[in-house]
Design an enzyme around this catalytic site. Structure first.
Site, PDB file in Angstrom:
ATOM      1  CB  SER A   1      20.179  42.618  31.222  1.00 25.31           C
ATOM      2  OG  SER A   1      20.030  43.645  30.286  1.00 25.31           O
TER       3      SER A   1
ATOM      4  CE1 TYR B   1      21.827  48.171  24.155  1.00 25.50           C
ATOM      5  CE2 TYR B   1      20.972  49.133  26.179  1.00 25.50           C
ATOM      6  CZ  TYR B   1      21.384  48.026  25.452  1.00 25.50           C
ATOM      7  OH  TYR B   1      21.346  46.780  26.023  1.00 25.50           O
ATOM      8  CD  GLU B   2      18.473  46.158  21.472  1.00 29.04           C
ATOM      9  OE1 GLU B   2      18.432  45.239  20.649  1.00 29.04           O
ATOM     10  OE2 GLU B   2      17.726  46.214  22.477  1.00 29.04           O
TER      11      GLU B   2
ATOM     12  CG  MET C   1      21.800  51.540  29.923  1.00 25.53           C
ATOM     13  SD  MET C   1      23.047  50.761  28.877  1.00 25.53           S
ATOM     14  CE  MET C   1      24.538  51.040  29.862  1.00 25.53           C
ATOM     15  CB  SER C   2      15.686  49.150  30.137  1.00 21.02           C
ATOM     16  OG  SER C   2      15.731  48.657  31.471  1.00 21.02           O
TER      17      SER C   2
ATOM     18  CG  HIS D   1      17.878  41.371  26.378  1.00 18.78           C
ATOM     19  ND1 HIS D   1      16.800  41.850  27.081  1.00 18.78           N
ATOM     20  CD2 HIS D   1      18.973  41.937  26.942  1.00 18.78           C
ATOM     21  CE1 HIS D   1      17.220  42.682  28.025  1.00 18.78           C
ATOM     22  NE2 HIS D   1      18.533  42.744  27.965  1.00 18.78           N
TER      23      HIS D   1
ATOM     24  CG  HIS E   1      26.298  43.144  28.744  1.00 14.84           C
ATOM     25  ND1 HIS E   1      25.134  43.713  29.242  1.00 14.84           N
ATOM     26  CD2 HIS E   1      25.886  42.119  27.952  1.00 14.84           C
ATOM     27  CE1 HIS E   1      24.080  43.052  28.767  1.00 14.84           C
ATOM     28  NE2 HIS E   1      24.506  42.087  27.987  1.00 14.84           N
TER      29      HIS E   1
ATOM     30  CB  ALA F   1      20.356  44.302  34.861  1.00 16.11           C
TER      31      ALA F   1
ATOM     32  CG  HIS G   1      17.932  47.695  25.820  1.00 14.10           C
ATOM     33  ND1 HIS G   1      18.003  46.365  25.518  1.00 14.10           N
ATOM     34  CD2 HIS G   1      17.890  47.774  27.173  1.00 14.10           C
ATOM     35  CE1 HIS G   1      18.013  45.664  26.643  1.00 14.10           C
ATOM     36  NE2 HIS G   1      17.940  46.487  27.661  1.00 14.10           N
TER      37      HIS G   1
ATOM     38  CG  ASN H   1      26.757  47.337  37.792  1.00 10.66           C
ATOM     39  OD1 ASN H   1      25.717  46.947  37.255  1.00 10.66           O
ATOM     40  ND2 ASN H   1      27.187  48.566  37.712  1.00 10.66           N
TER      41      ASN H   1
HETATM   42  N1  HPA Z   1      24.721  51.559  34.478  1.00 14.04           N
HETATM   43  C1  HPA Z   1      23.799  51.563  33.503  1.00 14.04           C
HETATM   44  N2  HPA Z   1      23.079  50.509  33.192  1.00 14.04           N
HETATM   45  C2  HPA Z   1      23.269  49.389  33.904  1.00 14.04           C
HETATM   46  C3  HPA Z   1      24.207  49.313  34.931  1.00 14.04           C
HETATM   47  C4  HPA Z   1      24.984  50.475  35.234  1.00 14.04           C
HETATM   48  O1  HPA Z   1      25.847  50.482  36.136  1.00 14.04           O
HETATM   49  N3  HPA Z   1      24.142  48.062  35.433  1.00 14.04           N
HETATM   50  C5  HPA Z   1      23.192  47.406  34.727  1.00 14.04           C
HETATM   51  N4  HPA Z   1      22.663  48.199  33.798  1.00 14.04           N
END
Ligand code: HPA
Length: 272
Positions: free
Chosen positions: A28, A83-84, A212-213, A59, A247, A111, A81, A236
Site C-alpha cells: 500500500s 479482502y477484495e 492484511m496481506s 495500488h 487508510h 504497510a 488482497h 500507524n
Molecule cells: N491493521 C491492519 N492492517 C494495516 C494496519 C493496521 O493497523 N496498518 C496498515 N495496514
C-alpha cells in the site's frame, strides 16, 4: 493452474527485455518504488492471464520488469488482497508467475500497524516470521489438490524468511544510517481494522505488526522453493487505547517513506 501460470509467463516473457531474478511486491502506497527501472517494460495486469486489477486506492495494477540497482527484477506495483474478494490462490498467483519467469527470490513489502507501543510511524520492520491467521483457519493458498510440479504437498514453513537476506537488509540499513526493526507479522483478512480486544490478543500471541496481506504470497514462494525477504513499513500504531487506524494515514506514511524505503531496497538489490 499450471496451464494458467504458463500462459501468464508467456505473455510477459514475450514483452520483457531482461529475465527477472528477483520478484518484488510493493504494498500500500509503495508502488512508486519501482518507477525508475532501467530497460523497463510495464505490463498492465489486465493483459496478464490470471492477474486481476487491484481496486484499492494506492495500488496500481502494473507489472514492471527491468533493472533495479543492477539486478533484473519483476515488480508488482500494487497487489491483490483477500479482502477484495479474491481467493488466496488468486492473491498469490503472481508469485507463481515470478517463479516461472525465473525468479528465485521474493522481496515482499507491506504497510503494517505496529503492535509495539515504542515503535514509530516510518519505521521499517524486517519480518522474522509470520502468523497467517486466515491460513490457520482454512483460507490457505495451498488448499486443494497439490500439483507436485509446483511444490510439495506438505511444505515446511519453519524459517520462512531467509536469514542471509535479513542480515543483508540490516547491514544495508546500518550503512544508510538507519536501524531496522525486526519482528513477527500477523496477517488478518481485513478489511476492518482491529478492535481493541483483537490488538491485545495479537500482542499476547507474539505478533509485532499487523496487516492484511503478504502471508499467502510468502507461503506460495516457499512452496515453490523461493527465498523470501519481508519488509513492513510501519504506517500507524495499532494500540488498544490509541486513535483508530485509517487508510489515509497508511497511504501518507507510504509516500513519506518512499525515499528511504526505496534506498533500502536498492541497497539490498545492489549487494545481492
Ligand atoms: N491493521 C491492519 N492492517 C494495516 C494496519 C493496521 O493497523 N496498518 C496498515 N495496514
Amino acid at each position: 493452474m499450471y496451464e494458467l501460470i504458463e500462459q501468464a509467463r508467456a505473455v510477459i516473457a514475450a514483452r520483457i527485455l531482461v529475465t527477472p531474478k528477483v520478484g518484488i511486491i510493493l504494498g500500500s502506497g509503495l508502488g512508486a518504488l519501482a518507477d525508475d527501472l532501467d530497460q523497463a517494460v510495464v505490463v498492465p495486469y489486465a493483459d496478464i492471464p490470471g492477474f486481476h486489477a487491484p481496486q484499492v486506492p494506492g495500488h496500481r495494477g502494473e507489472l514492471a520488469v527491468g533493472m533495479m540497482a543492477g539486478q533484473p527484477v519483476a515488480a508488482m506495483r500494487g497487489r491483490l488482497h483477500f479482502y477484495e474478494g479474491y481467493s488466496m490462490q488468486e492473491v498469490a498467483f503472481p508469485v507463481r508467475v515470478f517463479k516461472a519467469l525465473g525468479c528465485d527470490t521474493l522481496i515482499v513489502t507491506n504497510a503494517a500497524g505496529s503492535l509495539r507501543p515504542d515503535w514509530q510511524v516510518g519505521d521499517i520492520m524486517c519480518i522474522s516470521d509470520q502468523i497467517f491467521l486466515p491460513g490457520m483457519v482454512g483460507q490457505h493458498p495451498l488448499r486443494g489438490a497439490n500439483d507436485d510440479r509446483l511444490g510439495p504437498r506438505f511444505p515446511s514453513v519453519v524459517g520462512s524468511f531467509a536469514n542471509d537476506l535479513a542480515r543483508l537488509a540490516r547491514e544495508v540499513a546500518t550503512a544508510q544510517g538507519t536501524t531496522l526493526r525486526e519482528g513477527v507479522y500477523c496477517m488478518l483478512s481485513g478489511p476492518a481494522f482491529e478492535s481493541a480486544a483483537e490488538i491485545r490478543m495479537l500482542r499476547v500471541w507474539g505478533a509485532d505488526a499487523v496487516g492484511m496481506s503478504t502471508a499467502p504470497e510468502v507461503i506460495v514462494a516457499l512452496h515453490g522453493g523461493m527465498r523470501v525477504l519481508g519488509l513492513s513499513l510501519i504506517t500507524n500504531l495499532a494500540a488498544p487505547d490509541g486513535p483508530p487506524a485509517n487508510h489515509a494515514e497508511v497511504l501518507h506514511a507510504g509516500a513519506q517513506a518512499k525515499p528511504h524505503f526505496s534506498a533500502l531496497i536498492r541497497g539490498i538489490l545492489a549487494r545481492m
